[in-house]
Design an enzyme around this catalytic site. Sequence first.
Site, PDB file in Angstrom:
ATOM      1  N   HIS A 220       3.498   2.955  -8.303  1.00 31.98           N
ATOM      2  CA  HIS A 220       3.030   3.980  -9.235  1.00 31.98           C
ATOM      3  C   HIS A 220       2.197   5.066  -8.543  1.00 31.98           C
ATOM      4  O   HIS A 220       2.144   6.201  -9.020  1.00 31.98           O
ATOM      5  CB  HIS A 220       2.193   3.336 -10.342  1.00 31.98           C
ATOM      6  CG  HIS A 220       2.997   2.425 -11.227  1.00 31.98           C
ATOM      7  ND1 HIS A 220       2.418   1.602 -12.159  1.00 31.98           N
ATOM      8  CD2 HIS A 220       4.336   2.201 -11.306  1.00 31.98           C
ATOM      9  CE1 HIS A 220       3.354   0.914 -12.781  1.00 31.98           C
ATOM     10  NE2 HIS A 220       4.525   1.252 -12.278  1.00 31.98           N
TER      11      HIS A 220
ATOM     12  N   PHE B  76       3.345  -5.578 -10.204  1.00 36.48           N
ATOM     13  CA  PHE B  76       2.868  -5.034  -8.926  1.00 36.48           C
ATOM     14  C   PHE B  76       2.734  -3.518  -8.899  1.00 36.48           C
ATOM     15  O   PHE B  76       2.934  -2.894  -7.854  1.00 36.48           O
ATOM     16  CB  PHE B  76       3.785  -5.489  -7.782  1.00 36.48           C
ATOM     17  CG  PHE B  76       4.181  -6.931  -7.855  1.00 36.48           C
ATOM     18  CD1 PHE B  76       3.240  -7.912  -8.073  1.00 36.48           C
ATOM     19  CD2 PHE B  76       5.508  -7.318  -7.735  1.00 36.48           C
ATOM     20  CE1 PHE B  76       3.594  -9.255  -8.162  1.00 36.48           C
ATOM     21  CE2 PHE B  76       5.878  -8.645  -7.824  1.00 36.48           C
ATOM     22  CZ  PHE B  76       4.921  -9.611  -8.046  1.00 36.48           C
ATOM     23  N   CYS B  77       2.385  -2.906 -10.034  1.00 35.56           N
ATOM     24  CA  CYS B  77       2.267  -1.438 -10.105  1.00 35.56           C
ATOM     25  C   CYS B  77       3.539  -0.758  -9.609  1.00 35.56           C
ATOM     26  O   CYS B  77       3.500   0.324  -9.012  1.00 35.56           O
ATOM     27  CB  CYS B  77       1.049  -0.943  -9.320  1.00 35.56           C
ATOM     28  SG  CYS B  77      -0.527  -1.435 -10.035  1.00 35.56           S
ATOM     29  N   ALA B  78       4.668  -1.414  -9.859  1.00 34.92           N
ATOM     30  CA  ALA B  78       5.986  -0.866  -9.537  1.00 34.92           C
ATOM     31  C   ALA B  78       6.937  -1.323 -10.633  1.00 34.92           C
ATOM     32  O   ALA B  78       7.970  -1.930 -10.373  1.00 34.92           O
ATOM     33  CB  ALA B  78       6.447  -1.332  -8.165  1.00 34.92           C
TER      34      ALA B  78
END
Length: 453
Positions: free
Chosen positions: A129, A375-377
């Site tokens: 992100h 995982f901020c993805a």
Amino acid sequence: MSVFIAAADQSVCAPLPVLGRDVTVPLVTGGEVTYAALDYAASAPALQRVWDDVAAYAPYYGSVHRGAGYLSQLSTDLFENARRTVAEFLDCRDGDQLVFTRSTTDSLNLLARALPADCQVFVFETEHHASLLPWQDAQVTYLDAPRTPRQAVETLERALADRDPHGPALVCVTGASNVTGELWPVRELAAAAHAHGARIVLDAAQLAPHHPVSVRDLDVDWVAFSGHKLYAPFGSGVLAGRADWLQAAEPYLAGGGASRKVTRRADGGVDVEWHETAARHEAGSPNVIGAYAIASACKTLTEAGWDGLVARERHLIEKVRTGLADAPEVRILSLFGDDAPRVGVISFVVEGWNSSHFAAALSAEYGIGVRDGLFCAHPLVRTLLGSDPQTQGECGAPEAAPGERSLNAIRVSFGAGTPDEHVDRFVRAVRELVTDGARWTYRTEDGRCVPAV
């Protein structure tokens, strides 16, 4: 590939000393065990040398660029020497600027603020992100996840060729995935970008701690990374590369240090002349300790020798993959396939398990710290899992039945400070949990998965 690969005959080096290597944690089953920190991709433990360097400097702490006293002059020299050290670590070109920021996220948001008018941005959905989201004020094209490095290059080439109007453009790409650990074809993507009149910024947050990064060799226009993933304490980052867009943009933050001259106008207003150096985007009192810590980490990794560090990491990756290979319940996530070069970041799901439950069991029953989630993805993990983007897994959700898809994933990650014993314990723990199940039940408490004791 477009990154450094260690020589095949290079001997495996010993792990580098890091803070916390002797910390013990309690187990829910009784007793204590040395904590196995296997969440390097989120934040790597600080190198002992970095901590020692910071402690040695701390008594001499002083303001930077703002004082005539001895400690102020010393701190200013230390800060600017740190800038040169990091620029050498990145093999920057003559004329490149290096700006100290708070993190990779801060660095990429700074660059987003410096884009020229009508700039188009191209970014793969596979990005963290930090590199997926800062471009909201630009015209953004989100590219589908490629399944091979070659497909990544071809996808980018088509998108750049089809852009209209054919004005300024920026490509943002990761060097190593924070989900799969796979290395991306950075040099080839840079060549494709430049062939179509675009520039490229490299998110090296996961690459720089594991491989040497050369701005010159990869031919990227900018590179961004964070200190807390490079074995330095929290709160520091770097954006390095071409100076022209940065010099032409209004300061990322307005304030002291960024301004060279401020005068009152006759009408009562204020005129400002901004610096054209890196100081233009470093308003306020700079984080001299953060900059010094990053420079110390850069020196430590360079002096340790990349051949040995990369060879050691490949050795640990092979331990994990070999140790889990005959556990059919474990599915390792990958875009480019099992043979793709990667850093020490491996994400997986376990059939029949809620991922948060599994990660909590690793912590509570074995003293192993990993990460679970997206995982901020989020787009990438959901693509790899094939899950509904409207659903989210959590510790309190029912465990997935055999054959069902997990809503989240588990990530194990390691690096220069990881001893073999920690990886061996992880492999053993996964195999025992898959075979025998958890010895405790778990529940959600304040958004965390914890033992129900």
